[in-house]
Design a protein around this motif. Structure first.
Motif, PDB file in Angstrom:
ATOM      1  N   GLU A  27       0.835  -1.188   0.000  1.00 53.88           N
ATOM      2  CA  GLU A  27       0.000   0.000   0.000  1.00 53.88           C
ATOM      3  C   GLU A  27       0.879   1.250   0.000  1.00 53.88           C
ATOM      4  O   GLU A  27       1.862   1.330   0.729  1.00 53.88           O
ATOM      5  N   GLY A  28       0.525   2.216  -0.830  1.00 47.32           N
ATOM      6  CA  GLY A  28       1.256   3.475  -0.888  1.00 47.32           C
ATOM      7  C   GLY A  28       2.429   3.478  -1.854  1.00 47.32           C
ATOM      8  O   GLY A  28       3.099   4.499  -2.019  1.00 47.32           O
ATOM      9  N   LEU A  29       2.703   2.360  -2.522  1.00 46.66           N
ATOM     10  CA  LEU A  29       3.803   2.291  -3.477  1.00 46.66           C
ATOM     11  C   LEU A  29       3.438   3.111  -4.708  1.00 46.66           C
ATOM     12  O   LEU A  29       2.405   2.885  -5.323  1.00 46.66           O
ATOM     13  N   GLN A  30       4.269   4.084  -5.047  1.00 50.81           N
ATOM     14  CA  GLN A  30       3.984   4.979  -6.171  1.00 50.81           C
ATOM     15  C   GLN A  30       4.903   4.678  -7.348  1.00 50.81           C
ATOM     16  O   GLN A  30       5.993   4.140  -7.173  1.00 50.81           O
ATOM     17  N   GLY A  42      18.659 -18.770 -12.429  1.00 51.97           N
ATOM     18  CA  GLY A  42      17.371 -19.077 -13.041  1.00 51.97           C
ATOM     19  C   GLY A  42      16.349 -17.999 -12.727  1.00 51.97           C
ATOM     20  O   GLY A  42      16.689 -16.897 -12.302  1.00 51.97           O
ATOM     21  N   ALA A  43      15.094 -18.338 -12.937  1.00 49.47           N
ATOM     22  CA  ALA A  43      14.013 -17.369 -12.752  1.00 49.47           C
ATOM     23  C   ALA A  43      13.616 -17.250 -11.279  1.00 49.47           C
ATOM     24  O   ALA A  43      13.529 -18.249 -10.577  1.00 49.47           O
ATOM     25  N   PRO A  44      13.352 -16.018 -10.809  1.00 49.04           N
ATOM     26  CA  PRO A  44      12.810 -15.834  -9.467  1.00 49.04           C
ATOM     27  C   PRO A  44      11.355 -16.317  -9.404  1.00 49.04           C
ATOM     28  O   PRO A  44      10.770 -16.701 -10.416  1.00 49.04           O
ATOM     29  N   SER A  45      10.751 -16.239  -8.239  1.00 44.78           N
ATOM     30  CA  SER A  45       9.379 -16.698  -8.038  1.00 44.78           C
ATOM     31  C   SER A  45       8.353 -15.950  -8.890  1.00 44.78           C
ATOM     32  O   SER A  45       7.311 -16.497  -9.217  1.00 44.78           O
ATOM     33  N   ASP A  46       8.622 -14.707  -9.219  1.00 45.06           N
ATOM     34  CA  ASP A  46       7.686 -13.873  -9.969  1.00 45.06           C
ATOM     35  C   ASP A  46       8.429 -12.639 -10.450  1.00 45.06           C
ATOM     36  O   ASP A  46       9.628 -12.484 -10.164  1.00 45.06           O
ATOM     37  N   ALA A  47       7.724 -11.754 -11.130  1.00 43.72           N
ATOM     38  CA  ALA A  47       8.289 -10.455 -11.480  1.00 43.72           C
ATOM     39  C   ALA A  47       8.401  -9.631 -10.194  1.00 43.72           C
ATOM     40  O   ALA A  47       7.656  -9.851  -9.236  1.00 43.72           O
ATOM     41  N   TYR A  48       9.335  -8.701 -10.162  1.00 43.93           N
ATOM     42  CA  TYR A  48       9.509  -7.804  -9.021  1.00 43.93           C
ATOM     43  C   TYR A  48       8.624  -6.586  -9.222  1.00 43.93           C
ATOM     44  O   TYR A  48       8.471  -6.096 -10.333  1.00 43.93           O
ATOM     45  N   ARG A  49       8.051  -6.092  -8.139  1.00 39.22           N
ATOM     46  CA  ARG A  49       7.285  -4.850  -8.165  1.00 39.22           C
ATOM     47  C   ARG A  49       8.231  -3.779  -7.651  1.00 39.22           C
ATOM     48  O   ARG A  49       8.703  -3.838  -6.505  1.00 39.22           O
ATOM     49  N   VAL A  50       8.545  -2.798  -8.483  1.00 39.22           N
ATOM     50  CA  VAL A  50       9.505  -1.755  -8.142  1.00 39.22           C
ATOM     51  C   VAL A  50       8.783  -0.415  -8.155  1.00 39.22           C
ATOM     52  O   VAL A  50       8.045  -0.107  -9.096  1.00 39.22           O
ATOM     53  N   GLY A  51       8.965   0.372  -7.114  1.00 43.46           N
ATOM     54  CA  GLY A  51       8.337   1.685  -7.036  1.00 43.46           C
ATOM     55  C   GLY A  51       8.982   2.522  -5.955  1.00 43.46           C
ATOM     56  O   GLY A  51      10.075   2.219  -5.482  1.00 43.46           O
ATOM     57  N   ARG A  52       8.258   3.567  -5.557  1.00 40.48           N
ATOM     58  CA  ARG A  52       8.770   4.487  -4.549  1.00 40.48           C
ATOM     59  C   ARG A  52       7.811   4.535  -3.376  1.00 40.48           C
ATOM     60  O   ARG A  52       6.606   4.577  -3.559  1.00 40.48           O
ATOM     61  N   LEU A  53       8.376   4.527  -2.187  1.00 38.92           N
ATOM     62  CA  LEU A  53       7.619   4.687  -0.953  1.00 38.92           C
ATOM     63  C   LEU A  53       8.340   5.770  -0.172  1.00 38.92           C
ATOM     64  O   LEU A  53       9.450   5.540   0.333  1.00 38.92           O
ATOM     65  N   GLY A  54       7.757   6.950  -0.138  1.00 40.14           N
ATOM     66  CA  GLY A  54       8.460   8.099   0.437  1.00 40.14           C
ATOM     67  C   GLY A  54       9.655   8.437  -0.428  1.00 40.14           C
ATOM     68  O   GLY A  54       9.537   8.543  -1.644  1.00 40.14           O
ATOM     69  N   ASP A  55      10.836   8.540   0.183  1.00 39.35           N
ATOM     70  CA  ASP A  55      12.042   8.867  -0.594  1.00 39.35           C
ATOM     71  C   ASP A  55      12.884   7.637  -0.910  1.00 39.35           C
ATOM     72  O   ASP A  55      14.021   7.747  -1.340  1.00 39.35           O
ATOM     73  N   ILE A  59      11.680  -2.563  -3.651  1.00 34.91           N
ATOM     74  CA  ILE A  59      11.652  -3.711  -4.551  1.00 34.91           C
ATOM     75  C   ILE A  59      10.915  -4.818  -3.807  1.00 34.91           C
ATOM     76  O   ILE A  59      11.356  -5.250  -2.742  1.00 34.91           O
ATOM     77  N   PHE A  60       9.775  -5.254  -4.354  1.00 38.43           N
ATOM     78  CA  PHE A  60       8.941  -6.243  -3.682  1.00 38.43           C
ATOM     79  C   PHE A  60       8.820  -7.504  -4.530  1.00 38.43           C
ATOM     80  O   PHE A  60       8.661  -7.440  -5.747  1.00 38.43           O
ATOM     81  N   LEU A  61       8.899  -8.654  -3.886  1.00 41.04           N
ATOM     82  CA  LEU A  61       8.720  -9.935  -4.555  1.00 41.04           C
ATOM     83  C   LEU A  61       7.823 -10.822  -3.710  1.00 41.04           C
ATOM     84  O   LEU A  61       8.024 -10.951  -2.502  1.00 41.04           O
ATOM     85  N   SER A  62       6.843 -11.438  -4.352  1.00 40.64           N
ATOM     86  CA  SER A  62       6.015 -12.427  -3.671  1.00 40.64           C
ATOM     87  C   SER A  62       6.773 -13.750  -3.683  1.00 40.64           C
ATOM     88  O   SER A  62       7.030 -14.322  -4.744  1.00 40.64           O
TER      89      SER A  62
END
Length: 91
Positions: A27-30, A42-55, A59-62
């Motif tokens: 929540e709040g990832l911009q 090899g391949a990670p579990s999924d694609a990474y979610r990359v964004g900004r939280l504050g300053d 990098i988030f991975l499930s």
């Protein structure tokens, strides 16, 4: 326990999060985008979610993949950790 290295002048903080079941979004990832990579392991579990939280860049991975499609024995831990490094997504 080791402490985090101090930020160097001009460098923004980077935070890596590998989440478990039920934590698929932060929540709040911009300015978030999905980044799919391959690693020397090899391949990670999924694609990474990359964004900004504050300053900070986040990098988030499930860990089990979105939808919990990987069992614990199927998780490629080395690829997950390797891919969470900022330099793994450069270029």
């Amino acid at each position: 326990m080791r402490s985090m290295p101090a930020e160097r002048d001009g460098e923004e903080p980077v935070v890596g999060v590998i989440g478990g079941s039920g934590l698929y979004e932060l929540e709040g990832l911009q300015d978030a985008r999905w980044v799919k990579i391959r690693t020397p392991f090899g391949a990670p579990s999924d694609a990474y979610r990359v964004g900004r939280l504050g300053d900070a860049t986040v990098i988030f991975l499930s860990r089990h993949g979105r939808g919990h499609r990987l069992s614990p024995s199927e998780i490629n831990y080395r690829a997950n950790i390797y891919g969470s490094r900022p330099s793994a997504r450069a270029g």
